[in-house]
Design a protein around this motif. Structure first.
Motif, mmCIF file in Angstrom:
data_model
loop_
_atom_site.group_PDB
_atom_site.id
_atom_site.type_symbol
_atom_site.label_atom_id
_atom_site.label_comp_id
_atom_site.label_asym_id
_atom_site.label_seq_id
_atom_site.Cartn_x
_atom_site.Cartn_y
_atom_site.Cartn_z
ATOM 1 N N ASP A 136 45.583 22.033 -9.062
ATOM 2 C CA ASP A 136 44.524 22.002 -10.083
ATOM 3 C C ASP A 136 43.621 23.233 -10.062
ATOM 4 O O ASP A 136 43.261 23.755 -11.116
ATOM 5 N N THR A 137 43.276 23.724 -8.885
ATOM 6 C CA THR A 137 42.406 24.904 -8.847
ATOM 7 C C THR A 137 43.147 26.145 -9.351
ATOM 8 O O THR A 137 42.561 26.989 -10.027
ATOM 9 N N THR A 138 44.428 26.239 -9.056
ATOM 10 C CA THR A 138 45.230 27.371 -9.529
ATOM 11 C C THR A 138 45.352 27.337 -11.045
ATOM 12 O O THR A 138 45.175 28.357 -11.713
ATOM 13 N N VAL A 139 45.639 26.167 -11.583
ATOM 14 C CA VAL A 139 45.784 26.018 -13.034
ATOM 15 C C VAL A 139 44.473 26.363 -13.735
ATOM 16 O O VAL A 139 44.458 27.033 -14.768
ATOM 17 N N LYS A 140 43.363 25.953 -13.133
ATOM 18 C CA LYS A 140 42.054 26.246 -13.722
ATOM 19 C C LYS A 140 41.758 27.748 -13.697
ATOM 20 O O LYS A 140 41.294 28.317 -14.685
ATOM 21 N N LYS A 141 42.043 28.408 -12.563
ATOM 22 C CA LYS A 141 41.784 29.849 -12.464
ATOM 23 C C LYS A 141 42.670 30.656 -13.397
ATOM 24 O O LYS A 141 42.285 31.726 -13.859
#
Length: 153
Positions: free
Chosen positions: A121-126
């Motif tokens: 999720d953090t990768t997709v958001k960034k």
């Protein structure tokens, strides 16, 4: 060297969990323990036949239900591991050619996660792949195959 300081969510500042549990759901284990403690305390209470001595059934009521609720909270926040569909040839090529980062990504998405909105999720958001007002994209499966040229696909 990486620092091993643990942050507020139980994750070290390198973004990796301090330990991994693979092969079973921690939520299922804790729910089962809570149900077991509660049922055993009910059984002891009902079989005590009015004895005046101290019993452990009260402790079971006090601890069994909170244990069950903690397990239910883990189940609510749980993301199931993504199935990895692969062939033996693809697994061999992956082991030979995988970088440390891609191996960590595979290891991360093929285990139970707790408290995240989606795998990575953090990768997709960034990367800007999250549309405001919409749910996170969900990773459905991980596939490994071999191309005609003998490369990993």
């Amino acid at each position: 060297p990486k620092s091993a300081m643990i942050g507020g969510a139980g994750v070290n500042n390198a973004g990796e969990p301090p330990f991994e549990i693979r092969g079973f759901s921690l939520g299922n284990l804790v729910v089962g323990a809570g149900v077991l403690v509660t049922v055993l305390s009910f059984a002891e209470y009902l079989s005590s036949n009015g004895s005046d001595g101290p019993t452990l059934s009260g402790l079971g009521f006090v601890y069994g239900i909170p244990i069950f609720l903690a397990g239910a909270a883990l189940k609510y926040a749980e993301i199931e591991p993504v199935p990895c569909i692969s062939t033996p040839a693809a697994e061999r090529i992956f082991e030979d050619k995988a970088t440390e980062i891609i191996a960590k990504i595979k290891q991360d998405v093929t285990r139970h996660r707790y408290g995240d909105e989606a795998h990575l999720d953090t990768t997709v958001k960034k990367l800007g792949l999250v549309v405001p007002g919409k749910a996170y994209p969900q990773l459905i499966e991980l596939r490994e195959d071999v191309t005609e040229e003998g490369e990993l696909a």
